[in-house]
Scaffold this motif. Structure first.
Motif, short mmCIF file in Angstrom:
data_model
loop_
_atom_site.label_atom_id
_atom_site.label_comp_id
_atom_site.label_asym_id
_atom_site.label_seq_id
_atom_site.Cartn_x
_atom_site.Cartn_y
_atom_site.Cartn_z
N GLY A 1 1.85 -16.03 17.11
CA GLY A 1 0.98 -15.40 16.13
C GLY A 1 -0.44 -15.87 16.16
O GLY A 1 -1.34 -15.22 15.63
N SER A 2 -0.68 -17.03 16.78
CA SER A 2 -2.04 -17.58 16.81
C SER A 2 -2.64 -17.61 18.22
O SER A 2 -3.75 -18.07 18.40
N GLY A 3 -1.89 -17.11 19.21
CA GLY A 3 -2.38 -17.13 20.58
C GLY A 3 -1.75 -18.23 21.41
O GLY A 3 -1.05 -19.10 20.89
N VAL A 4 -2.00 -18.18 22.71
CA VAL A 4 -1.38 -19.13 23.64
C VAL A 4 -2.45 -19.80 24.48
O VAL A 4 -3.38 -19.14 24.96
N GLU A 5 -2.33 -21.11 24.66
CA GLU A 5 -3.28 -21.85 25.48
C GLU A 5 -2.97 -21.64 26.96
O GLU A 5 -1.80 -21.53 27.35
N VAL B 1 -6.50 -8.85 27.15
CA VAL B 1 -6.29 -9.99 26.26
C VAL B 1 -7.56 -10.24 25.48
O VAL B 1 -8.64 -9.80 25.86
N PHE B 2 -7.43 -10.95 24.36
CA PHE B 2 -8.60 -11.39 23.62
C PHE B 2 -8.37 -12.80 23.12
O PHE B 2 -7.26 -13.34 23.21
N GLU B 3 -9.43 -13.39 22.62
CA GLU B 3 -9.43 -14.81 22.25
C GLU B 3 -9.65 -14.92 20.74
O GLU B 3 -10.78 -14.99 20.26
N PRO B 4 -8.54 -14.91 19.93
CA PRO B 4 -8.71 -14.97 18.48
C PRO B 4 -9.36 -16.27 18.01
O PRO B 4 -10.11 -16.29 17.04
N THR B 5 -9.03 -17.36 18.69
CA THR B 5 -9.70 -18.64 18.47
C THR B 5 -10.01 -19.24 19.83
O THR B 5 -9.35 -18.90 20.83
N ALA B 6 -10.99 -20.12 19.88
CA ALA B 6 -11.42 -20.68 21.15
C ALA B 6 -10.26 -21.34 21.88
O ALA B 6 -9.56 -22.19 21.32
N GLY B 7 -10.04 -20.92 23.14
CA GLY B 7 -9.03 -21.55 23.97
C GLY B 7 -7.63 -21.01 23.82
O GLY B 7 -6.69 -21.52 24.44
N LYS B 8 -7.43 -19.96 23.02
CA LYS B 8 -6.11 -19.34 22.86
C LYS B 8 -6.23 -17.84 23.09
O LYS B 8 -7.21 -17.22 22.68
N PHE B 9 -5.20 -17.25 23.70
CA PHE B 9 -5.26 -15.85 24.09
C PHE B 9 -4.07 -15.07 23.55
O PHE B 9 -2.95 -15.58 23.47
N ARG B 10 -4.36 -13.82 23.18
CA ARG B 10 -3.33 -12.90 22.72
C ARG B 10 -3.45 -11.59 23.50
O ARG B 10 -4.51 -11.26 24.01
N LEU B 11 -2.37 -10.84 23.54
CA LEU B 11 -2.38 -9.53 24.17
C LEU B 11 -3.11 -8.54 23.27
O LEU B 11 -2.92 -8.57 22.04
N ALA B 12 -3.91 -7.69 23.85
CA ALA B 12 -4.59 -6.61 23.11
C ALA B 12 -3.67 -5.40 23.11
O ALA B 12 -3.53 -4.71 24.12
N ARG B 13 -3.02 -5.15 22.00
CA ARG B 13 -2.08 -4.02 21.94
C ARG B 13 -1.97 -3.53 20.52
O ARG B 13 -2.42 -4.15 19.60
#
Length: 229
Positions: A185-189, A217-229
């Motif tokens: 839920g917060s992204g993946v390093e 993908v996008f970067e909700p917080t610095a250094g973590k990535f989520r899928l753009a969907r």
């Protein structure tokens, strides 16, 4: 502020992630959120409308606005030539500083451009009167490294844009699957993705760079990535 105050600043990250990232402007300000006004000069919306970019120009510089998912659909309301007022968070990826808008308004009365210009002039005069001397030179993104006797440096270094690496679609799919699996839920390093796929960190960073530019993908917080969907 003027767009040049943003793109000529230095994006500073805490190396261990314990401190929030911020932009150090040429005027010595530390900011995470900014307000700018400019003319829309470029627009891109992906076919699935899950990723979009706008580029605005205020006469001093240009900057990219980026949005994903629902935010991307909002960009479709704006047209080339529109003057827009933007409040957004400062982000940086692979050396490019951009904004993720929190508020994006079309400016109907262009007298507001003059008002904004006068506001900025007044602020700069106050800073100069207080002894501040801006350093207008392109600054590199940098990790925050401060000791008791060392302050954040402001020496300029011209940043050259690296070409995008060639990444096979198969690897992009593997990274997408890994992110989908690991994201709570917060992204993946990137290091977690590298460990999951048994790839080097540099490989994963290259793949993420391409996927980011392509809007996957996008970067909700610095250094973590989520899928753009």
């Amino acid at each position: 502020m003027k767009i040049e105050d943003i793109v000529l600043g230095r994006y500073i990250r805490s190396p261990d992630g314990t401190q929030p990232s911020f932009l150090l402007t040429p005027w010595g300000e530390q900011v995470t959120r900014v307000r700018v006004m400019g003319t829309l000069v470029d627009k891109f919306i992906r076919e699935d409308q899950n990723y979009a970019t706008l580029r605005i120009d205020d006469g001093s510089e240009t900057i990219s606005l980026r949005a994903w998912q629902e935010g991307a659909k909002e960009f479709d309301k704006f047209n080339l030539g529109d003057t827009v007022d933007v409040i957004g968070r400062v982000r940086e990826f692979q050396g490019e500083i951009y904004l993720t808008p929190e508020l994006l308004i079309r400016v109907e009365d262009l007298n507001w451009e003059l008002v904004r210009e006068l506001e900025i002039i007044a602020t700069r005069r106050e800073a100069i009167a207080a002894g501040v001397r801006p350093k207008f030179a392109r600054l590199e993104p940098k990790e925050l490294k401060i000791t008791a006797t060392q302050e954040v440096g402001t020496e300029a270094a011209e940043a050259e844009e690296e070409p995008l690496p060639v990444v096979p679609d198969e690897l992009k799919k593997k990274v997408a699957i890994a992110i989908d699996k690991l994201d709570t839920g917060s992204g993946v390093e990137p290091i977690k993705i590298a460990n999951e796929l048994n790839l080097s960190l540099s490989q994963v960073n290259d793949i993420l760079r391409v996927m980011f530019v392509e809007g996957d993908v996008f970067e909700p917080t610095a250094g973590k990535f989520r899928l753009a969907r």
